[in-house]
Every structure is written in structure tokens, then in C-alpha cells.
Write an enzyme that holds these catalytic residues in place. Sequence first.
Site, mmCIF file in Angstrom:
data_model
loop_
_atom_site.group_PDB
_atom_site.id
_atom_site.type_symbol
_atom_site.label_atom_id
_atom_site.label_comp_id
_atom_site.label_asym_id
_atom_site.label_seq_id
_atom_site.Cartn_x
_atom_site.Cartn_y
_atom_site.Cartn_z
ATOM 1 N N GLU A 125 26.885 -67.041 -20.445
ATOM 2 C CA GLU A 125 25.567 -66.540 -20.036
ATOM 3 C C GLU A 125 24.458 -67.551 -20.340
ATOM 4 O O GLU A 125 23.521 -67.710 -19.569
ATOM 5 C CB GLU A 125 25.253 -65.217 -20.753
ATOM 6 C CG GLU A 125 26.034 -64.026 -20.214
ATOM 7 C CD GLU A 125 25.746 -62.728 -20.967
ATOM 8 O OE1 GLU A 125 26.424 -61.737 -20.679
ATOM 9 O OE2 GLU A 125 24.858 -62.720 -21.848
ATOM 10 N N GLU A 126 24.573 -68.218 -21.465
ATOM 11 C CA GLU A 126 23.489 -69.109 -21.880
ATOM 12 C C GLU A 126 23.613 -70.525 -21.323
ATOM 13 O O GLU A 126 22.614 -71.214 -21.158
ATOM 14 C CB GLU A 126 23.395 -69.152 -23.411
ATOM 15 C CG GLU A 126 22.970 -67.807 -24.009
ATOM 16 C CD GLU A 126 22.590 -67.878 -25.479
ATOM 17 O OE1 GLU A 126 22.016 -66.903 -25.972
ATOM 18 O OE2 GLU A 126 22.870 -68.900 -26.136
#
Lengths: 306, 306
Positions: free
Chosen positions: B184-185
Site C-alpha cells: 500500500e505504501e
Amino acid sequence: MWPLLRGLSWRSALARAGRAPLQAGRRADSCYPGSAGELRGEPDRFGGVTVHLTQLHALGHLDAAAFQKALQAAIQQWQSEGRLAVWLHIPILQSRFIAPAATLGFRFHHAESDSSTLTLWLREGPSRLPGYATHQVGVAGQISQRKIIKLVNRSKLKNTWKFPGGLSEPGEDIGDTAIREVFEETGIKSEFRSLLSIRQQHRSPGAFGKSDMYIICRLNPNSFTIDFCHHECLRCEWMDLNALAKTENTTLITRRVARLLLYGYREGFDKIDFTMEELPAVYTGLFYKLYHKHLPDNYKTMTGID
Amino acid sequence: MWPLLRGLSWRSALARAGRAPLQAGRRADSCYPGSAGELRGEPDRFGGVTVHLTQLHALGHLDAAAFQKALQAAIQQWQSEGRLAVWLHIPILQSRFIAPAATLGFRFHHAESDSSTLTLWLREGPSRLPGYATHQVGVAGQISQRKIIKLVNRSKLKNTWKFPGGLSEPGEDIGDTAIREVFEETGIKSEFRSLLSIRQQHRSPGAFGKSDMYIICRLNPNSFTIDFCHHECLRCEWMDLNALAKTENTTLITRRVARLLLYGYREGFDKIDFTMEELPAVYTGLFYKLYHKHLPDNYKTMTGID
């Protein structure tokens, strides 16, 4: 040190909604006249607004219907301001306001002792607010002697040998739980040496639907005479590590850890230990305990890295 | 697998009170006529009694005062039977019954979503009932390459390099959190290799007064192109491990883990890893994940121990 994150952060949602985080916090507070007094909300820098019912002056005389009306008006106002969410803190004796809030969509975030906290997500889609604590932490202590302390717990339907241990108290360090539980259950005094093993189990019985983190520590004994708790345990004795690693009358995890300790005796405990270091947190001024493989003392000299 | 313990067990308290645990559970249930219907309690084998308000037939028409009167009568009955404690489960829309229970000494044990649970300890001294979850669990993933993935988080007042990571979702395995958060990051796909380090911090900001367990995992990358989340991060790049271990522009824990990884490259990751094994729980039929030093494959042959 964790920001208020859950997956994508609340802050991200705010940014996506086209508002910089701190802009939402410009006003010191927002007051909303309700039919029975002010419903005061405090903005936070994450785009939320927090209401403490203790700060409502007219709380004592406010009935549930009037509260619901005031809250509904306030929600409309917060939505028009672009707020993301509402946090509602309710003292236990004012719990008559919970159901009216629930009819407007609020749900419990958590509750403890004499207050509850409810939240309402004001945007489309599922709430992105951070959740509450997800794990209980249990700790067992393993005295690192050739003969190790084992006990049969009264609580099990099938009596099997186990390491002494139990649940951490709130705010208690892992090592302190191990030392306390070993003493309470066996009468043996000890000191913390290392962390040997971690187990994570979800939907753990006795965890109220939450997950269980079970940590086994290695301890050095400071006394050797067993004086065990007869209310909790049927038997308690020093048991030979080799015998324990081979017995069928215990759990898989116990045999694994017995085997691990035998390896430690043979090759050195530094081969199996996560040792502990206490370090200062950057932002909070608090200290934390960090556990990992202890690097050799000459490593700094070898690498030039502190 | 944890019994309902807190320090000395609830069962112990019962044994001390001169009653064998299962004797207290002989009756299938206990009914108490109140002024507005039955208040039904289900005994448990730990000496407690549980009341689910959803099972009260007259609930819809019961007012708070009538409930309090019925509850008070029931408490006296449970005390006369030698019960240790009461668990009271209240649906959120029936929360008008919380304050009356609180005036009789009940306090929140926990609440989540659309129900709350209150408890009352019926004996002298402090409650020995088990507490609720005490820890949130955060996980960071560290891609084990000579250059590792680092990012600057938007949330920090002081921008420092950090490992990608975030809070575990309820029921999520440690390794899965690491993989999800890294993706996600940073946009990097990876797989779990080992657990490198654990940090325990109490009174952690953002943990609602609870403790924080922060776990750093070692991951192997399956992709290398960074496509980072601009809402959460200011920068994200591959960074040389040596440089990271020496920079001042990060946290102590990051430098420690960078140093640990350098050691792993030099001496072998088996020297620093806690590896994972999935095992069946004895009583529940569930599976758990167990992490500890991986013993050499030839160890069984060496020792004769499985």
C-alpha cells in the site's frame, strides 16, 4: 508512535477530500445550539471532531430525545464543514445518550471502566478510523536449567505439562509478566534473560473475540525450591529437558521450545535469543523495550557502525 | 488457549471460597422474577453468571427503574448462591440499562460495534476477572536487499526515514500485515521471510491508552519498481543499508534494524531471524503461527529429537 492509521490513513482520506490536514483544525472549537443547550465539538488535526459529554453544561437535565435532536443538527454542521468523523465520549452514568446516538449511526469504538467512546464516519464508504486494541498478550517463563520448571494446570480438560505463565497486566513489560507469573505459580524467583518464541493466534478462546500473542521468555532462576500454587496447578516439578522434548504428554509448542533450549545449551543461548534493550522514543519522551538478536560486542569495531 | 485468568485465576478464587468450579455450574440457568419480567442468568464453569439482555422477553417495555430493581434482586440471589461475578451483555439500542447497572456497581469490561459488556465482581477485594485486549499490533516490513525501501511519512512533525508499515487489521497475521502495508505504501510486492525485531511500548500515542507492539519483519521483494502512496508519504526510495545504519536522520530503532540486516548479510540471515511455522492448537482445532530461531535441518539427526 503510530499515527491514526488504518490501511490508508485518515489523513489520506482528508487529503483526498481536498483539504490539508491542519486546515481542518483552524477553529478552536465548534458550538452548536441544540434544543437543550450547546453541543460542543473539538476539531482535531486529522479532520475529526471530538465531543466530551462531560463538558455539556445542560447534561443533567437533557433528555435522550433532546440530545438526539442536538446531535443530529451538529452532525449536519460537521458534515457541511467537511469533517470526516465524530468521536463521542460518554461517561457511564450518562449512557442514556448512547442509544439516541446509535440511531444516528454511531457505534461503539471501545469502552472501559466508567466511560465509552462511540464513533461516526461522516463520509461515503467504510470507516477508516483506527481500531482499538486487537491483542491480549500472554507470557510464559522458561527457567533455563538442564531441568526446567513445568506444571500441570488445573484449568485444562486434558492435563498436560505447560510452562508457568499468564496474561500481562495493562502496562506490564513482557519480562515482568514472565517473572511475576513464574513466581505466583511456582514460588521460584527469577530474572529475565531473553525472548525465545512468539505465537500469534486469532479467535483465541478467552480473548473475547480478539487475538492472542503468547510469548515465551528465558529466565535465570534466583531460587530453586518449588512452592507451587495448588489452586491453579495439580503438579509442579523440575523436569529433564530431554524428557520434555520427547514426551507426548505436552503441547507441540512446549516440545518446540524444549528442543530450542537444548539447542541453546549445545550451541550457546546467543544462537536462539532475542535480547532486550531499553531505548528512548523520539517524540514522546517515553522509553520502550526492543528485542532482537544481540549482535556481538566486537561488531562495532568490525564494521565501524555504532 | 488462555483460561480466564488474571494473576490468580478466577477458578482459584472459587476454590478458595470452598466450591469446586463445576459445582457452580450444575443448574442450567437461574431465573429471577423482577418487577418487569424475568432476568435470566446463565452460570459458567468459572463461578460467574452471564446475562444477555437480548434474551429478556419484556425488554421492549422495561424501563430503566424496573430493570434496576430486577437486577438488584438478581444480584442478591447470585451472591447468596456464591457466584463470583456477573457479565452483562447489552445491545447498543438497549443502552438505557447501562446507567442503572452502573449505579449498582457494574463497569464497562469492553464494547465494540453494536454491543457492550459490563461486569460486576461480587466478592470482597478487587475484581479478578480477566481484562480485555491490551495491545495494538503494528508491523513494518523490511525488504532484505542491499538497498532497502525507506520512506518519509507525512504524519510526523519531524520528517524522518521509516520502514513502510502500519497497524494490523483484526485477525490479520503479522506477515500479512507487513506485506499489505509495504504494498500500500510503496507499490512493492513481497513475501514474508522472518521476524527481526519486536518493540513493546506502553501508553503509546494513538493507542487509546493501551500498549503498542511493533514488529519488524524481513521480506523478500517480488517487484522492484516504487509506486508510493503520495497521500501518506513525502518520499520513498531504495536506500543503501550502510548509509541508513549511519544516518542521524532516522530513529534509533531503524538504525538498530539496519545494523541487524547488515549483520545478516555478512553472517547469514539465519543468525538474526525468527522464522515462522504454522501449527495446530491442541484444544480448539485452530491453527497458530509460531516464530522462533529456526534450528538446522540436521538437528534431528544430531540429537534424535523430532
